[in-house]
Design an enzyme around this catalytic site. Structure first.
Site, PDB file in Angstrom:
ATOM      1  N   SER A  79      39.126  32.090  43.789  1.00 46.16           N
ATOM      2  CA  SER A  79      40.286  32.427  44.624  1.00 46.16           C
ATOM      3  C   SER A  79      40.586  31.232  45.506  1.00 46.16           C
ATOM      4  CB  SER A  79      39.953  33.639  45.503  1.00 46.16           C
ATOM      5  OG  SER A  79      40.975  33.852  46.458  1.00 46.16           O
ATOM      6  N   TYR A  98      34.523  38.684  51.116  1.00 42.41           N
ATOM      7  CA  TYR A  98      35.294  38.231  49.947  1.00 42.41           C
ATOM      8  C   TYR A  98      35.360  36.699  49.930  1.00 42.41           C
ATOM      9  CZ  TYR A  98      39.190  37.840  46.621  1.00 42.41           C
ATOM     10  OH  TYR A  98      39.989  37.514  45.539  1.00 42.41           O
TER      11      TYR A  98
HETATM   12  N1  LIG Z   1      45.421  39.524  43.105  1.00 44.59           N
HETATM   13  C1  LIG Z   1      45.228  38.445  43.838  1.00 44.59           C
HETATM   14  O1  LIG Z   1      46.055  38.113  44.726  1.00 44.59           O
HETATM   15  C2  LIG Z   1      44.028  37.565  43.584  1.00 44.59           C
HETATM   16  C3  LIG Z   1      43.984  36.322  44.215  1.00 44.59           C
HETATM   17  C4  LIG Z   1      42.884  35.483  44.002  1.00 44.59           C
HETATM   18  C5  LIG Z   1      41.861  35.898  43.174  1.00 44.59           C
HETATM   19  N2  LIG Z   1      41.914  37.104  42.579  1.00 44.59           N
HETATM   20  C6  LIG Z   1      40.788  37.481  41.727  1.00 44.59           C
HETATM   21  O2  LIG Z   1      41.253  37.796  40.440  1.00 44.59           O
HETATM   22  C7  LIG Z   1      40.350  38.728  39.812  1.00 44.59           C
HETATM   23  C8  LIG Z   1      41.162  39.886  39.252  1.00 44.59           C
HETATM   24  O3  LIG Z   1      41.832  40.515  40.340  1.00 44.59           O
HETATM   25  P1  LIG Z   1      43.121  41.454  40.167  1.00 44.59           P
HETATM   26  O4  LIG Z   1      44.016  41.139  41.307  1.00 44.59           O
HETATM   27  O5  LIG Z   1      43.596  41.396  38.784  1.00 44.59           O
HETATM   28  O6  LIG Z   1      42.427  42.871  40.511  1.00 44.59           O
HETATM   29  P2  LIG Z   1      42.467  44.289  39.790  1.00 44.59           P
HETATM   30  O7  LIG Z   1      41.823  45.208  40.756  1.00 44.59           O
HETATM   31  O8  LIG Z   1      43.833  44.585  39.291  1.00 44.59           O
HETATM   32  O9  LIG Z   1      41.513  44.072  38.525  1.00 44.59           O
HETATM   33  C9  LIG Z   1      40.124  43.917  38.663  1.00 44.59           C
HETATM   34  C10 LIG Z   1      39.441  44.498  37.431  1.00 44.59           C
HETATM   35  O10 LIG Z   1      38.018  44.310  37.583  1.00 44.59           O
HETATM   36  C11 LIG Z   1      37.376  45.520  37.178  1.00 44.59           C
HETATM   37  N3  LIG Z   1      36.070  45.622  37.830  1.00 44.59           N
HETATM   38  C12 LIG Z   1      35.825  45.868  39.141  1.00 44.59           C
HETATM   39  N4  LIG Z   1      34.507  45.957  39.344  1.00 44.59           N
HETATM   40  C13 LIG Z   1      33.892  45.759  38.151  1.00 44.59           C
HETATM   41  C14 LIG Z   1      32.545  45.749  37.729  1.00 44.59           C
HETATM   42  N5  LIG Z   1      31.533  45.984  38.584  1.00 44.59           N
HETATM   43  N6  LIG Z   1      32.278  45.493  36.436  1.00 44.59           N
HETATM   44  C15 LIG Z   1      33.285  45.281  35.555  1.00 44.59           C
HETATM   45  N7  LIG Z   1      34.597  45.305  35.885  1.00 44.59           N
HETATM   46  C16 LIG Z   1      34.882  45.543  37.189  1.00 44.59           C
HETATM   47  C17 LIG Z   1      38.326  46.622  37.609  1.00 44.59           C
HETATM   48  O11 LIG Z   1      38.085  47.840  36.929  1.00 44.59           O
HETATM   49  C18 LIG Z   1      39.686  46.006  37.284  1.00 44.59           C
HETATM   50  O12 LIG Z   1      40.087  46.313  35.974  1.00 44.59           O
HETATM   51  C19 LIG Z   1      39.354  39.119  40.894  1.00 44.59           C
HETATM   52  O13 LIG Z   1      38.167  38.384  40.734  1.00 44.59           O
HETATM   53  C20 LIG Z   1      40.052  38.721  42.174  1.00 44.59           C
HETATM   54  O14 LIG Z   1      39.156  38.459  43.226  1.00 44.59           O
HETATM   55  C21 LIG Z   1      42.971  37.960  42.767  1.00 44.59           C
END
Ligand SMILES: NC(=O)c1ccc[n+]([C@@H]2O[C@H](COP(=O)([O-])OP(=O)(O)OC[C@H]3O[C@@H](n4cnc5c(N)ncnc54)[C@H](O)[C@@H]3O)[C@@H](O)[C@H]2O)c1
Length: 275
Positions: A163, A176
């Site tokens: 991130s 986080y």
């Molecule tokens: N959305 C943002 O703005 C953003 C920004 C920077 C980084 N990220 C990172 O991107 C990644 C995806 O985030 P997103 O926004 O798509 O979130 P999201 O919540 O839409 O998707 C996350 C997925 O991870 C799965 N998950 C959660 N815990 C788990 C576990 N213990 N084992 C297996 N699967 C698990 C969930 O079921 C979900 O399908 C994350 O690592 C997040 O930190 C997101």
């Protein structure tokens, strides 16, 4: 979901239709049942990959596999990245199905808001277990399959989804940010440790991306549309990124054309981190 794509933006959701950078490659994506992980799976599949869709939410994983083209395109597996037994079972299934792994994308993650006084030790541990121990454990368990492909095909790649919060910080998001800084550091350590084995390790550092994770943040606000508009004004480009923006960068880092790129942390943030 409120959506907003500036009118001048090209549609990149299906990638470059002529690109087939992952034909003949087997790719594993964790957290691919939703948001960014789903977009990564769709992008890699659109470019010819067989995909293993791993998620703790089995129905969501199945749905992503269907969107990618169904069982002819790969497999969907239930996994909890906190559990070594669960990850090992998934790795066994992937070995039986694919015979090896060319690309591992460690994307599963959770976001829990709070300063350290608002963050109970068990909440801290939970965030670390999913966001930092998860990529470590999943990489470790899939390593033999990746190294075998690196030996036989001349290269393999891991991409962690860190991130922008792993490079800078934000108030009220202590666990986080610390977990994601750990992922950036882990990326560099792993890149150094496996460079001589033809296994490249990079991470993406997305800024604000419109996914269910972000929607859950808006849900906490009294006026979600106002919260959306305020958030959209934060990046210098004045809009919120989309999952396919991250997927395009992951595909680049995972592809052979990035053969000289390892240990990098690529920001995809509309310029937020440049300030
Ligand atoms: N959305 C943002 O703005 C953003 C920004 C920077 C980084 N990220 C990172 O991107 C990644 C995806 O985030 P997103 O926004 O798509 O979130 P999201 O919540 O839409 O998707 C996350 C997925 O991870 C799965 N998950 C959660 N815990 C788990 C576990 N213990 N084992 C297996 N699967 C698990 C969930 O079921 C979900 O399908 C994350 O690592 C997040 O930190 C997101």
């Amino acid at each position: 979901m409120t959506t907003f794509v500036p009118p001048h933006m090209p549609d990149i959701s299906s990638g470059n239709p002529t690109a087939r950078r992952f034909a003949g490659k087997d790719c594993v994506i964790s957290g691919a049942g939703s948001g960014i992980g789903r977009a990564i799976a769709l992008r890699l599949a659109a470019e010819g990959a067989r995909v293993a869709i791993l998620d703790i939410n089995t129905d969501a994983a199945d749905e992503t596999l269907e969107m990618c083209g169904g069982s002819g395109r790969g497999l969907a597996l239930s996994i909890d990245v906190r559990s070594e037994t669960s990850v090992a079972a998934a790795a066994d299934a992937v070995r039986q199905h694919f015979g090896g792994v060319d690309v591992l994308v460690n994307n599963a993650g959770i976001e829990i808001l709070g300063t350290i006084d608002e963050t109970a030790p068990e909440v801290w541990d939970e965030v670390m277990a999913v966001n930092l121990r998860g990529p470590y454990l999943t990489s470790r368990v899939f390593l033999p399959q990746l190294l075998q492909r690196a030996d036989t095909k001349g290269g393999a790649a891991i991409v962690h989804n860190a991130s922008l919060m792993g490079l800078v910080s934000s108030a009220g998001l202590a666990a986080y940010c610390a977990s994601k800084a750990g992922v950036v550091s882990l990326t560099r350590s792993m890149a150094l440790d496996y460079a001589s084995r033809n296994l490249r390790v990079n991470c993406v550092c997305p800024g604000i991306i419109h996914t269910p994770m972000l929607e859950r943040r808006f849900d906490l606000q009294p006026d979600r549309d106002a919260a959306y508009r305020t958030m959209a004004m934060r990046p210098p480009v004045h809009y919120i990124g989309r999952p396919e923006d991250v997927a395009a960068s992951v595909a680049y880092l995972a592809a052979d054309e990035a053969r000289f790129v390892t240990g990098s942390a690529l920001t995809i943030d509309g310029g937020v981190g440049a300030a």
